[in-house]
Design an enzyme around this catalytic site. Structure first.
Site, PDB file in Angstrom:
ATOM      1  N   GLU A 156       0.834  -1.200   0.000  1.00  0.00           N
ATOM      2  CA  GLU A 156       0.000   0.000   0.000  1.00  0.00           C
ATOM      3  C   GLU A 156       0.868   1.248   0.000  1.00  0.00           C
ATOM      4  OE1 GLU A 156      -2.757  -0.186   3.230  1.00  0.00           O
ATOM      5  OE2 GLU A 156      -3.781  -1.971   2.463  1.00  0.00           O
ATOM      6  N   HIS A 181      -8.079   1.291   1.862  1.00  0.00           N
ATOM      7  CA  HIS A 181      -7.927   0.931   3.280  1.00  0.00           C
ATOM      8  C   HIS A 181      -8.721   1.889   4.177  1.00  0.00           C
ATOM      9  CE1 HIS A 181      -5.002  -1.294   6.154  1.00  0.00           C
ATOM     10  NE2 HIS A 181      -6.162  -1.115   6.731  1.00  0.00           N
TER      11      HIS A 181
END
Length: 630
Positions: A490, A513
């Site tokens: 990420e 997220h």
């Protein structure tokens, strides 16, 4: 032995968190047609006098004339003063009482207001040097006693000089008059007290600047409320932790520094020296190298659910407690799962994208109701269990799989294998933790066992799903859709780019997220994690620690608390008790809790002991961290 100084302490904006005349104006001018204008004038006169830009006597008389107070108004302010102490003063009242003979209140305020606070501090009335109000026959304030030197410019100098104090003298306050006591040679040191207000002209001239009384008492050799001043303890909060956390920690007197983004290992190693408490979210990784560089670290707060970004074993080996917020964002995640499930079963994302592109697609093909469909929940913890209840309320049949024995809520049915769940569920949603064993929990083989047209949601951990295999299953049409909120890799910041093989696939919703990213959840996480950190740092409480034995502790009261974190190895407890006996410490209470790796002993002892007796406890073989609290 060090000679303790006499403390001369100002009242307004020092002992109490307000200015007396401004508080008096707020009460006395209630309902007055020009109340706001007069309050502004009073505040301006106060600041000018405090900074030495206006003759004090002139400022005093002009303010009293503007206020038009009476005896009842003064009494109301006196009542407020007892509950309006500056926070660090309130928590150090017992310390001030112990040293009442060495404490004087020296203030240009009024004895009628100060007296109740002096009583709470255990001071004799003769230790109040302050102005006397004059009342007329109707009880209205008509002025201040002009024979009292404190009613005049540099009145504090005359009042202090008249005391004829011997030995070291320390002046504590926020105003120009307090500094003048030091400048005139009547005090050996002047502390600018900034917990309530910081006046730059005064701060620039001070011998020391302190935002809490803890700091001053410690520096001057007094035994304050705490064994170490909170103002010297540094908290570093990263990754945009909700402001409520910093607010709560600052309210307790800690020095808090915040940063917006995550830090790399090298950056964190550079910043971690001197930090006592570290707050992170999911992107900052705390490695053994980071912990090695953390020379003062006591605790880590993960302001999220997961803690796989922290090397928990390495933290435990250094006596560093790690806390998270396992329940605070549960509702937010559950609501997002339900919303995504509805969006996917109705193919909302594709319909929306088509309309944005100018295509009107009103077909019902591939769109379904949730009612009657089967939801398979992998991981029946706090999120899974709450999701189970709400999904049933929408008419879904719920099955779940968990490695641990869990009580099924409502009509949910527990299945004994993951394969059984994959074969039955129309919608599979993952809510497992980040342990290494869960890597690729859903791979090509598991995806192949899912029902044709089924939907997969992953709002747990990025490494739980083989993303390439998922992309293949979606592209082939075997799966009817997916929602993915977490990814194996990420971006560290919002400005970083993002690439995934899932991009561009039909009926796939990708979110960055944000499962727990609601304002409500982030505020709840901030409050919960901050309280857990404070519980540990302030009193040694390890409730909800994920890497140390959990012990719930009350506040330390009338004792010294010794905290001993050590390796769980034979002979440690005997060695601790031997060191306590040899040091002559009288034990008032004792707790012990161990897990397979670490032991935690908490001992409350009477405070009258030789500090050298603690050396034996620190030297016990297997000791990881030792602290004293009081």
């Amino acid at each position: 032995m060090r000679t303790l100084p006499t403390l001369l302490i100002d009242f307004d904006s020092t002992l109490v968190s307000f200015e007396t005349l401004e508080a008096l104006a707020e009460i006395a001018l209630a309902g007055h047609p020009d109340a706001e204008g007069r309050r502004v004038d009073i505040a301006r006169l106060t600041n000018e006098a405090m900074e030495g830009r206006l003759d004090f006597h002139e400022a005093l008389i002009r303010r009293l004339e503007l206020i038009e107070a009476d005896r009842s108004h003064v009494q109301a302010v006196a009542d407020r003063a007892v509950t309006g102490l500056a926070p660090s003063v309130a928590r150090n009242l017992e310390a001030l009482r112990r040293h009442a003979d060495q404490v004087w209140i020296v203030s240009a305020g009024f004895k009628d207001v100060i007296a109740p606070v002096a009583e709470a501090m255990g001071l004799d009335p003769s230790h109040i040097l302050a102005n006397d109000l004059i009342y007329d026959a109707e009880g209205r304030v008509s002025g201040a006693d002009s024979d009292n030197p404190l009613a005049w410019e540099d009145g504090k100098l005359s009042a202090v000089q008249a005391l004829g104090l011997a030995g070291p003298v320390v002046m504590i306050g926020d105003g120009w008059g307090d500094w003048r006591v030091r400048e005139a040679g009547l005090a050996d040191r002047f502390w600018a007290f900034t917990e309530v207000v910081a006046r730059p002209r005064v701060v620039d001239r001070a011998d020391g600047v302190a935002a809490s009384l803890d700091e001053i008492l410690h520096a001057e050799g007094f035994a304050g409320r705490f064994s170490y001043p909170r103002g010297r303890m540094k908290v570093l909060l990263l990754e945009n932790v909700h402001p409520k956390a910093a607010e709560r920690l600052r309210a307790e007197g800690y020095q808090v520094e915040t940063a917006k983004g995550a830090l790399s290992e090298a950056e964190l190693i550079e910043r971690i020296a001197g930090v006592h408490v570290l707050g992170i979210r999911s992107k900052t990784v705390v490695t053994p190298n980071v912990l090695e560089a953390a020379d003062r670290l006591l605790a880590i707060g993960a302001f999220c659910i997961g803690t796989n970004q922290v090397d928990l074993a390495a933290a435990a080996d250094r006596g560093v407690a790690v806390f998270n917020a396992p329940y605070s964002n549960t509702r937010s995640v559950v609501e997002l799962v339900l919303g995504l499930t509805i969006a996917l079963t109705r193919r909302v994302a594709d319909k929306s994208a088509a309309l944005h592109a100018g295509r009107w697609d009103k077909s019902a093909d591939g769109s379904h109701e949730l009612r009657g469909r089967t939801l398979g929940i992998v991981g029946y913890g706090a999120i899974g269990a709450q999701l189970s209840v709400l999904a049933e309320a929408l008419g879904m049949k719920v099955v779940f799989f968990d490695l641990d024995e869990k009580l099924a809520l409502g009509n949910a049915q527990r299945l004994r294998s993951l394969d059984a769940l994959l074969a039955q569920a129309d919608v599979v949603t993952l809510h497992v933790d980040g342990r290494a064993e869960n890597a690729a929990l859903i791979g090509r083989e598991q995806l192949g066992r899912m029902k044709p047209g089924a939907i997969l949601l992953n709002l747990s951990r990025g490494h739980v799903v083989d993303v390439e295999a998922l992309a293949e299953a979606l592209a082939s049409g075997h799966l009817g859709g997916a929602a993915v909120d977490v990814f194996p890799e990420e971006p560290i910041t919002n400005s970083s780019g993002f690439l995934s093989s899932l991009q561009g696939l039909p009926n796939v919703i990708l979110t960055p997220h944000i499962g727990g990213s609601t304002e409500e959840a982030q505020e709840a996480i901030a409050e919960f994690a901050a309280e857990r950190l404070l519980g540990f740092v302030n009193r040694g409480d390890t409730t909800f620690a994920v890497n140390l034995p959990n012990v719930r502790l009350a506040e330390v009261s009338g004792a010294h608390r010794l905290l001993h974190i050590h390796r769980n190895q034979p002979g440690v407890l005997a060695a601790i008790n031997r060191a306590l006996a040899e040091g002559g410490l009288n034990i008032l209470g004792q707790h012990l809790k161990t897990d397979e790796r670490t032991g935690y002993v908490i001992v409350d002892v009477e405070g009258d002991y030789d500090r050298g007796a603690l050396d034996g406890l620190k030297a016990v073989d297997g000791a990881l961290k030792f602290r004293v609290l009081y």
